[in-house]
Design a protein around this motif. Structure first.
Motif, PDB file in Angstrom:
ATOM      1  N   LYS A   1       0.838  -1.206   0.000  1.00 53.84           N
ATOM      2  CA  LYS A   1       0.000   0.000   0.000  1.00 53.84           C
ATOM      3  C   LYS A   1       0.871   1.253   0.000  1.00 53.84           C
ATOM      4  N   LEU A   2       1.271   1.656  -1.209  1.00 52.25           N
ATOM      5  CA  LEU A   2       2.058   2.866  -1.373  1.00 52.25           C
ATOM      6  C   LEU A   2       1.122   4.064  -1.522  1.00 52.25           C
ATOM      7  N   PRO A   3       1.595   5.270  -1.207  1.00 54.68           N
ATOM      8  CA  PRO A   3       0.695   6.423  -1.104  1.00 54.68           C
ATOM      9  C   PRO A   3      -0.174   6.703  -2.325  1.00 54.68           C
ATOM     10  N   HIS A   4       0.359   6.517  -3.540  1.00 57.07           N
ATOM     11  CA  HIS A   4      -0.392   6.916  -4.726  1.00 57.07           C
ATOM     12  C   HIS A   4      -1.313   5.846  -5.279  1.00 57.07           C
ATOM     13  N   LEU A   5      -1.221   4.618  -4.780  1.00 56.26           N
ATOM     14  CA  LEU A   5      -1.939   3.517  -5.423  1.00 56.26           C
ATOM     15  C   LEU A   5      -3.440   3.517  -5.145  1.00 56.26           C
ATOM     16  N   GLY A   6      -3.875   4.233  -4.118  1.00 59.34           N
ATOM     17  CA  GLY A   6      -5.299   4.317  -3.859  1.00 59.34           C
ATOM     18  C   GLY A   6      -6.063   4.966  -5.000  1.00 59.34           C
ATOM     19  N   ALA A   7      -5.356   5.714  -5.844  1.00 64.38           N
ATOM     20  CA  ALA A   7      -6.006   6.343  -6.992  1.00 64.38           C
ATOM     21  C   ALA A   7      -6.250   5.343  -8.117  1.00 64.38           C
ATOM     22  N   PHE A   8      -5.613   4.183  -8.043  1.00 64.11           N
ATOM     23  CA  PHE A   8      -5.723   3.190  -9.120  1.00 64.11           C
ATOM     24  C   PHE A   8      -6.498   1.951  -8.701  1.00 64.11           C
ATOM     25  N   ILE A   9      -6.254   1.489  -7.476  1.00 64.73           N
ATOM     26  CA  ILE A   9      -6.779   0.198  -7.031  1.00 64.73           C
ATOM     27  C   ILE A   9      -7.777   0.400  -5.894  1.00 64.73           C
ATOM     28  N   GLU A  10      -8.925  -0.220  -6.013  1.00 67.63           N
ATOM     29  CA  GLU A  10      -9.908  -0.230  -4.931  1.00 67.63           C
ATOM     30  C   GLU A  10      -9.794  -1.573  -4.203  1.00 67.63           C
ATOM     31  N   HIS A  11      -9.405  -1.514  -2.948  1.00 68.94           N
ATOM     32  CA  HIS A  11      -9.138  -2.722  -2.174  1.00 68.94           C
ATOM     33  C   HIS A  11     -10.348  -3.649  -2.186  1.00 68.94           C
ATOM     34  N   GLU A  12     -10.100  -4.892  -2.513  1.00 70.20           N
ATOM     35  CA  GLU A  12     -11.064  -5.995  -2.543  1.00 70.20           C
ATOM     36  C   GLU A  12     -11.995  -5.967  -3.767  1.00 70.20           C
ATOM     37  N   ARG A  13     -11.941  -4.914  -4.574  1.00 72.14           N
ATOM     38  CA  ARG A  13     -12.764  -4.920  -5.787  1.00 72.14           C
ATOM     39  C   ARG A  13     -11.905  -5.026  -7.047  1.00 72.14           C
ATOM     40  N   THR A  14     -10.872  -4.181  -7.162  1.00 71.41           N
ATOM     41  CA  THR A  14      -9.993  -4.241  -8.338  1.00 71.41           C
ATOM     42  C   THR A  14      -8.577  -4.684  -7.964  1.00 71.41           C
ATOM     43  N   GLY A  15      -8.373  -5.065  -6.718  1.00 72.69           N
ATOM     44  CA  GLY A  15      -7.065  -5.529  -6.268  1.00 72.69           C
ATOM     45  C   GLY A  15      -7.034  -5.587  -4.755  1.00 72.69           C
ATOM     46  N   PHE A  16      -5.846  -5.823  -4.214  1.00 75.52           N
ATOM     47  CA  PHE A  16      -5.705  -5.951  -2.759  1.00 75.52           C
ATOM     48  C   PHE A  16      -4.433  -5.243  -2.309  1.00 75.52           C
ATOM     49  N   PHE A  17      -4.490  -4.689  -1.093  1.00 76.45           N
ATOM     50  CA  PHE A  17      -3.343  -4.013  -0.497  1.00 76.45           C
ATOM     51  C   PHE A  17      -2.877  -4.747   0.761  1.00 76.45           C
ATOM     52  N   PHE A  18      -1.585  -4.628   1.027  1.00 79.33           N
ATOM     53  CA  PHE A  18      -1.011  -5.015   2.318  1.00 79.33           C
ATOM     54  C   PHE A  18       0.047  -3.981   2.649  1.00 79.33           C
ATOM     55  N   GLU A  19       0.398  -3.864   3.898  1.00 78.96           N
ATOM     56  CA  GLU A  19       1.383  -2.868   4.306  1.00 78.96           C
ATOM     57  C   GLU A  19       2.778  -3.263   3.818  1.00 78.96           C
ATOM     58  N   PRO A  20       3.550  -2.316   3.296  1.00 77.62           N
ATOM     59  CA  PRO A  20       4.897  -2.645   2.812  1.00 77.62           C
ATOM     60  C   PRO A  20       5.722  -3.351   3.882  1.00 77.62           C
ATOM     61  N   GLY A  21       6.339  -4.456   3.501  1.00 87.94           N
ATOM     62  CA  GLY A  21       7.192  -5.209   4.413  1.00 87.94           C
ATOM     63  C   GLY A  21       6.449  -6.153   5.338  1.00 87.94           C
ATOM     64  N   ASP A  22       5.123  -6.197   5.258  1.00 87.86           N
ATOM     65  CA  ASP A  22       4.321  -7.050   6.143  1.00 87.86           C
ATOM     66  C   ASP A  22       4.173  -8.445   5.523  1.00 87.86           C
ATOM     67  N   VAL A  23       5.151  -9.298   5.764  1.00 91.76           N
ATOM     68  CA  VAL A  23       5.153 -10.640   5.181  1.00 91.76           C
ATOM     69  C   VAL A  23       3.951 -11.451   5.665  1.00 91.76           C
ATOM     70  N   LYS A  24       3.639 -11.326   6.941  1.00 87.54           N
ATOM     71  CA  LYS A  24       2.501 -12.078   7.482  1.00 87.54           C
ATOM     72  C   LYS A  24       1.195 -11.656   6.816  1.00 87.54           C
ATOM     73  N   GLY A  25       1.002 -10.343   6.665  1.00 86.50           N
ATOM     74  CA  GLY A  25      -0.211  -9.852   6.028  1.00 86.50           C
ATOM     75  C   GLY A  25      -0.306 -10.297   4.579  1.00 86.50           C
ATOM     76  N   LEU A  26       0.813 -10.278   3.871  1.00 84.62           N
ATOM     77  CA  LEU A  26       0.837 -10.748   2.489  1.00 84.62           C
ATOM     78  C   LEU A  26       0.524 -12.235   2.422  1.00 84.62           C
ATOM     79  N   ARG A  27       1.082 -13.002   3.357  1.00 81.90           N
ATOM     80  CA  ARG A  27       0.833 -14.453   3.372  1.00 81.90           C
ATOM     81  C   ARG A  27      -0.648 -14.752   3.592  1.00 81.90           C
ATOM     82  N   GLU A  28      -1.264 -14.019   4.496  1.00 83.02           N
ATOM     83  CA  GLU A  28      -2.691 -14.242   4.756  1.00 83.02           C
ATOM     84  C   GLU A  28      -3.529 -13.939   3.520  1.00 83.02           C
TER      85      GLU A  28
END
Length: 333
Positions: free
Chosen positions: A260-287
């Protein structure tokens, strides 16, 4: 008619290369637009140095640089008496060096790809994001067949596209997938991109124990088949100025999972057109990946949503119109 020149003084095929080869034909529909330099694919309209220098003394010319060396060349043309208007695009959100900021002040207009880039540049600029060639980047008729043609194994593809190095996050991608891959025999992971020296040794070390499940395919001159084959495209970067990979993947119908980088919210809608996780959050990405790799139909639906969004909003024609207006404002000054 104003002559527009996009130089490309770089031998390697990069995201800037893809941008130039997309925007030049779009601009050429309304104005004479040429390229100059190396590393560009055949078919783009070009200009020689001789013609460039001659015409720069006869008519207004817009020189749109994307790198420091290209801007310097444009400044030299202008210093030699050419009727040159200089445009410089800043592509990265990293803090520019004092030298870069100094020469950027010599441009007649600055372009930032995002508001974040503009803030870091700290000079007056116009925010114009990149667009993509929607005829080139589009969903395949059959994604399973497109993946099979790549010959990587498995039924579904998941991977990262881009230069391989630590700050791009491929290590987080591998660590997130490591415990999942043995449980997901239908999924095959790939890394698509250039790795140099120490970076290649680093990523090979990460792959130990799961080498057959994480393929390293290197840099690819034709990237479209990889977008059309992959079901999930992960972009785990810690920072990006503006990566075309997100938009190209969306337009190709991939399910994008991005840090979840600062500018990507303008492109991707979480859970509808893609998914975000916090940068460096391996556990969150794995889930996230654990959930998605259990539900391939949800992956397909999100990919379809992304393709519809990209084709409505992110075509290169939008960018070309904004740049064309900027060029005309400079020539009229």
């Amino acid at each position: 008619m104003t002559l527009i020149v996009h130089p490309h003084f770089h031998k390697r095929y990069t995201g800037v290369t893809r941008h130039v080869e997309s925007v030049v034909p779009a601009l050429a529909k309304d104005a004479e637009t040429r390229t100059l330099g190396s590393g560009l694919p055949a078919g783009l309209p070009r200009i020689t140095w001789g013609e460039l220098i001659r015409r720069s003394h006869q008519e207004p010319l817009v020189w749109h640089a994307h790198r420091n060396n290209e801007l310097l060349a444009g400044m030299l043309l202008k210093a030699l008496g050419g009727k040159v208007r200089l445009v410089f695009t800043r592509h990265t959100a990293t803090v520019p060096s004092r030298f870069t900021r100094w020469i950027a002040r010599g441009a007649d207009a600055l372009v930032s790809l995002t508001s974040q880039v503009a803030d870091v540049l700290a000079l007056p600029s116009t925010v114009i994001g990149h667009g993509i060639d929607l005829k080139r980047f589009r969903p395949p008729e059959d994604r399973d067949a497109a993946w099979a043609r790549l010959g990587q194994g498995g039924r579904y593809g998941i991977g990262v596209i881009g230069r391989i190095r630590k700050e791009k996050g491929q290590g987080d991608f591998i660590e997130a997938l490591r415990p999942l891959l043995p449980e997901r025999p239908e999924w095959q992971a790939v890394l698509v991109g250039l790795a140099k020296g120490p970076d290649q040794a680093w990523v090979n070390g990460l792959r130990q124990g799961i080498e057959d499940r994480v393929r390293f395919v290197g840099e690819q001159s034709s990237i479209e088949p990889w977008y059309q084959g992959m079901s999930i495209l992960v972009q785990p970067s810690y920072s990006e100025g503006y990566s075309l990979v997100y938009l190209e993947a969306m337009a190709s119908g991939c399910c994008v999972v991005a840090s979840k980088l600062p500018h990507l919210g303008a492109f991707i809608e979480h859970e509808r057109t893609g998914f975000f996780f916090e940068p460096g959050d391996v556990k969150g990405l794995r889930e996230l990946l654990s959930h998605l790799t259990r539900e391939p139909e949800k992956v397909r639906q999100v990919g379809r949503n992304a393709a519809e969004e990209a084709h409505c909003r992110f075509g290169v024609e939008h960018e070309a119109r904004a740049l064309g207006a900027l060029y005309q404002s400079l020539v009229k000054c």
